[in-house]
Design an enzyme around this catalytic site. Structure first.
Site, PDB file in Angstrom:
ATOM      1  N   GLY A  79      60.708  36.888  27.116  1.00  0.00           N
ATOM      2  CA  GLY A  79      61.021  37.944  28.072  1.00  0.00           C
ATOM      3  C   GLY A  79      59.908  38.153  29.086  1.00  0.00           C
ATOM      4  CG  HIS A 112      63.891  34.054  38.287  1.00  0.00           C
ATOM      5  ND1 HIS A 112      64.499  32.859  38.563  1.00  0.00           N
ATOM      6  CD2 HIS A 112      64.563  34.986  39.031  1.00  0.00           C
ATOM      7  CE1 HIS A 112      65.493  33.048  39.428  1.00  0.00           C
ATOM      8  NE2 HIS A 112      65.535  34.329  39.734  1.00  0.00           N
ATOM      9  CG  ASP A 113      57.764  36.501  33.072  1.00  0.00           C
ATOM     10  OD1 ASP A 113      57.780  35.433  32.414  1.00  0.00           O
ATOM     11  OD2 ASP A 113      56.961  37.430  32.830  1.00  0.00           O
ATOM     12  CG  ASP A 132      70.145  48.943  53.628  1.00  0.00           C
ATOM     13  OD1 ASP A 132      70.399  47.999  52.852  1.00  0.00           O
ATOM     14  OD2 ASP A 132      70.052  48.789  54.858  1.00  0.00           O
ATOM     15  CG  ASP A 157      71.144  43.552  53.276  1.00  0.00           C
ATOM     16  OD1 ASP A 157      70.127  43.086  53.855  1.00  0.00           O
ATOM     17  OD2 ASP A 157      71.093  44.614  52.620  1.00  0.00           O
ATOM     18  CB  THR A 181      69.016  46.101  56.560  1.00  0.00           C
ATOM     19  OG1 THR A 181      69.895  46.288  55.418  1.00  0.00           O
ATOM     20  CG2 THR A 181      69.715  46.611  57.808  1.00  0.00           C
ATOM     21  CG  LEU A 205      65.715  48.757  56.297  1.00  0.00           C
ATOM     22  CD1 LEU A 205      66.799  49.416  57.161  1.00  0.00           C
ATOM     23  CD2 LEU A 205      64.428  49.576  56.339  1.00  0.00           C
ATOM     24  CB  THR A 248      69.436  45.880  49.067  1.00  0.00           C
ATOM     25  OG1 THR A 248      69.354  46.488  50.362  1.00  0.00           O
ATOM     26  CG2 THR A 248      68.313  46.444  48.224  1.00  0.00           C
ATOM     27  CG  ASP A 267      56.763  35.701  27.877  1.00  0.00           C
ATOM     28  OD1 ASP A 267      57.083  35.440  29.069  1.00  0.00           O
ATOM     29  OD2 ASP A 267      57.036  34.941  26.931  1.00  0.00           O
TER      30      ASP A 267
HETATM   31  C1  HEM Z   1      72.225  38.088  37.781  1.00  0.00           C
HETATM   32  C2  HEM Z   1      72.435  37.107  38.569  1.00  0.00           C
HETATM   33  C3  HEM Z   1      71.547  36.646  39.694  1.00  0.00           C
HETATM   34  C4  HEM Z   1      71.677  35.455  40.328  1.00  0.00           C
HETATM   35  C5  HEM Z   1      72.724  34.393  40.052  1.00  0.00           C
HETATM   36  C6  HEM Z   1      70.667  35.412  41.345  1.00  0.00           C
HETATM   37  C7  HEM Z   1      70.468  34.337  42.199  1.00  0.00           C
HETATM   38  C8  HEM Z   1      69.588  34.317  43.262  1.00  0.00           C
HETATM   39  C9  HEM Z   1      69.441  33.217  44.186  1.00  0.00           C
HETATM   40  C10 HEM Z   1      70.190  31.889  44.117  1.00  0.00           C
HETATM   41  C11 HEM Z   1      68.512  33.572  45.100  1.00  0.00           C
HETATM   42  C12 HEM Z   1      68.006  32.736  46.265  1.00  0.00           C
HETATM   43  C13 HEM Z   1      66.813  31.895  45.850  1.00  0.00           C
HETATM   44  C14 HEM Z   1      66.375  30.979  46.959  1.00  0.00           C
HETATM   45  O1  HEM Z   1      67.125  30.046  47.295  1.00  0.00           O
HETATM   46  O2  HEM Z   1      65.291  31.197  47.544  1.00  0.00           O
HETATM   47  C15 HEM Z   1      68.072  34.905  44.768  1.00  0.00           C
HETATM   48  C16 HEM Z   1      67.135  35.612  45.465  1.00  0.00           C
HETATM   49  C17 HEM Z   1      66.618  36.816  45.036  1.00  0.00           C
HETATM   50  N1  HEM Z   1      66.914  37.474  43.860  1.00  0.00           N
HETATM   51 FE1  HEM Z   1      68.457  37.060  42.640  1.00  0.00          FE
HETATM   52  N2  HEM Z   1      69.921  36.564  41.315  1.00  0.00           N
HETATM   53  C18 HEM Z   1      70.408  37.349  40.307  1.00  0.00           C
HETATM   54  C19 HEM Z   1      69.886  38.569  39.911  1.00  0.00           C
HETATM   55  C20 HEM Z   1      68.732  39.135  40.416  1.00  0.00           C
HETATM   56  C21 HEM Z   1      68.052  40.272  39.859  1.00  0.00           C
HETATM   57  C22 HEM Z   1      68.495  41.029  38.631  1.00  0.00           C
HETATM   58  C23 HEM Z   1      66.957  40.496  40.634  1.00  0.00           C
HETATM   59  C24 HEM Z   1      65.864  41.527  40.521  1.00  0.00           C
HETATM   60  C25 HEM Z   1      65.704  42.374  39.549  1.00  0.00           C
HETATM   61  C26 HEM Z   1      66.974  39.526  41.703  1.00  0.00           C
HETATM   62  C27 HEM Z   1      66.096  39.488  42.748  1.00  0.00           C
HETATM   63  C28 HEM Z   1      66.149  38.585  43.790  1.00  0.00           C
HETATM   64  C29 HEM Z   1      65.339  38.704  44.991  1.00  0.00           C
HETATM   65  C30 HEM Z   1      64.408  39.850  45.346  1.00  0.00           C
HETATM   66  C31 HEM Z   1      65.626  37.569  45.770  1.00  0.00           C
HETATM   67  C32 HEM Z   1      65.055  37.219  47.143  1.00  0.00           C
HETATM   68  C33 HEM Z   1      63.865  36.299  47.073  1.00  0.00           C
HETATM   69  C34 HEM Z   1      63.374  35.957  48.461  1.00  0.00           C
HETATM   70  O3  HEM Z   1      63.757  36.642  49.434  1.00  0.00           O
HETATM   71  O4  HEM Z   1      62.604  34.997  48.584  1.00  0.00           O
HETATM   72  N3  HEM Z   1      68.054  38.704  41.524  1.00  0.00           N
HETATM   73  N4  HEM Z   1      68.743  35.334  43.641  1.00  0.00           N
END
Ligand code: HEM
Ligand SMILES: *[C@@H]1O[C@H](CO)[C@@H](O)[C@H](O)[C@H]1NC(C)=O
Ligand SMILES: *[C@@H]1O[C@H](CO)[C@@H](O)[C@H](O)[C@H]1NC(C)=O
Length: 367
Positions: free
Chosen positions: A93, A74-75, A230, A223, A225, A228, A206, A95
């Site tokens: 970006g 997000h950053d 995976d 998922d 897991t 993990l 994952t 930053d």
């Molecule tokens: C490209 C489209 C993407 C969308 C639409 C998206 C959307 C989301 C949403 C809605 C959540 C749940 C947030 C919440 O309600 O707590 C989430 C969680 C997460 N996203 Fe994405 N995401 C995207 C790409 C990515 C990318 C590229 C990464 C890392 C490089 C990422 C890493 C994560 C991680 C690690 C979580 C889990 C956070 C937690 O467990 O608290 N996401 N994402």
């Protein structure tokens, strides 16, 4: 073909770097304990140890690690050459702007919930000597190193911090269409993150859960897991959805196949889009791919908006993650008959089904 060449080159370069590292004189760090290839990396050992001890519960792949990874995205993704071309500021970006101007950026709709990890990271930023931009990406890399099966992610120092917040509207939302998401990632990366690399980036899900998509069931994993690194995420998103972990009707959510699991609409549609379905399926049961492709895209994501020639590579400070655990499988009660086949070219891989009663997955404990 282009990628094959690229990866052959990368493996060769890595092999050579290994040889060079053995020949290059290492510097002794002022801490009296560590050595590094570049003195600028020395201070990272203490940051790493502090993070492991005091943010990641002694080196665990828990919610703090997941949220630190989400924060890197997000950053970094908040940069738009398209906006700049229209004469507007497009964001910087990777930053640090999300943590430098948290009262602005964590109020942007797609950044919901990130105020918490920004707040948790704040004292660490204050007691160390990194730019906020470097800190965010470093914390993400260290967090991921705690997830068994993860790749060792890149760590750089020398990023310049933001002097103004990113504009709203640059972070993808789970209710966006594949076109919206593909266009946004391509814009941010000047064309590098195409639909295929978008799949690679989504490997991050994952080790992920949602707290705010359905606030009645915080911590619902993507998922079975979430601790993990995976390929279960790629299996389980391809299964026919039959239930919600909590209430129905939330924006950006569709039905999942497992009790307690939450499926994002964006993951569901990208898994079924004709441009990406085969790439999505190709991750199933390919641990090496889930490691190598994410390692590659994270490197580039983590330096968006920065000049790599001004950065020092300190990836050696990132711990080597524990080895993968488990065998790729269908969750108990489900089989190949529950797969919504979307790749037209290749059949879905055959996988064992877990024994026992239908799998249900527990929420990831909140920080
Ligand atoms: C490209 C489209 C993407 C969308 C639409 C998206 C959307 C989301 C949403 C809605 C959540 C749940 C947030 C919440 O309600 O707590 C989430 C969680 C997460 N996203 Fe994405 N995401 C995207 C790409 C990515 C990318 C590229 C990464 C890392 C490089 C990422 C890493 C994560 C991680 C690690 C979580 C889990 C956070 C937690 O467990 O608290 N996401 N994402
Ligand atoms: C703080 O970081 C700057 C920039 O990397 C470096 O020049 C300086 O030596 C560091 N100071 C300490 C006390 O580590
Ligand atoms: C796993 O992915 C890698 C990288 O794309 C590929 O070279 C390899 O053939 C795949 N392995 C299998 C068993 O499909």
């Amino acid at each position: 073909m282009a990628f094959k060449t690229l990866f052959t080159f990368v493996s060769l370069a890595t092999a050579l770097a290994g040889t060079n590292a053995a020949l290059t004189r290492r510097v002794a760090c002022p801490d009296g304990k560590n050595t590094a290839t570049n003195a600028a990396c020395c201070q990272l050992f203490a940051v790493r140890d502090d993070l492991q001890e005091n943010l990641f519960h002694g080196g665990q792949c828990t919610a703090e690690a997941h949220e630190s990874l989400r924060l890197t995205f997000h950053d970094a993704i908040a940069i738009s050459p398209a906006l700049e071309a229209q004469g507007q500021f497009g964001g910087g970006g990777a930053d640090g702007s999300i943590a430098i101007f948290p009262e602005i950026e964590t109020n942007f709709h797609p950044n919901i919930g990130l105020d918490e990890i920004v707040e948790l990271q704040k004292p660490f930023v204050q007691r160390h000597n990194l730019s906020v931009a470097d800190f965010i990406q470093f914390a993400g890399a260290i967090g991921v190193s705690n997830c068994p099966g993860a790749p060792q992610l890149a760590a750089f120092v020398g990023r310049k911090d933001a002097t103004q917040p990113a504009p709203d509207g640059l972070v993808p939302e789970p209710f966006h269409t594949p076109d919206q998401i593909f266009d946004r990632l391509a814009d941010a990366s000047q064309g590098e993150f195409d639909p295929i690399l978008t799949v690679w980036l989504l490997t991050a899900h994952t080790v992920a859960a949602a707290n705010d998509v359905d606030p009645t069931v915080p911590g619902s994993p993507f998922d079975s897991t979430p601790g993990l690194w995976d390929t279960q995420f790629f299996v389980e998103t391809q299964l026919r959805g039959t239930m919600f972990p909590g209430t129905g009707g939330n924006q950006g959510e569709v039905e999942s196949a497992i009790k307690g699991e939450l499926r994002l609409q964006s993951d569901h549609t990208i898994a079924r889009d004709s441009r990406t379905a085969c790439e999505w399926q190709s991750f199933v049961n390919n641990q090496t791919k889930a490691q190598q492709m994410f390692q590659f895209v994270f490197h580039d994501l983590s330096i968006l908006g920065q000049d790599i020639n001004q950065l020092v590579d300190c990836s050696e400070v990132v711990p080597v993650p524990p080895p993968p655990q488990g065998v790729t499988h269908f969750p108990a009660g489900l089989t190949i008959a529950d797969v919504e086949q979307a790749c037209a070219e290749t059949p879905f891989p055959s996988l064992p089904t877990d024994p026992g009663p239908a799998t249900s997955v527990a929420p990831v404990p909140l920080p």
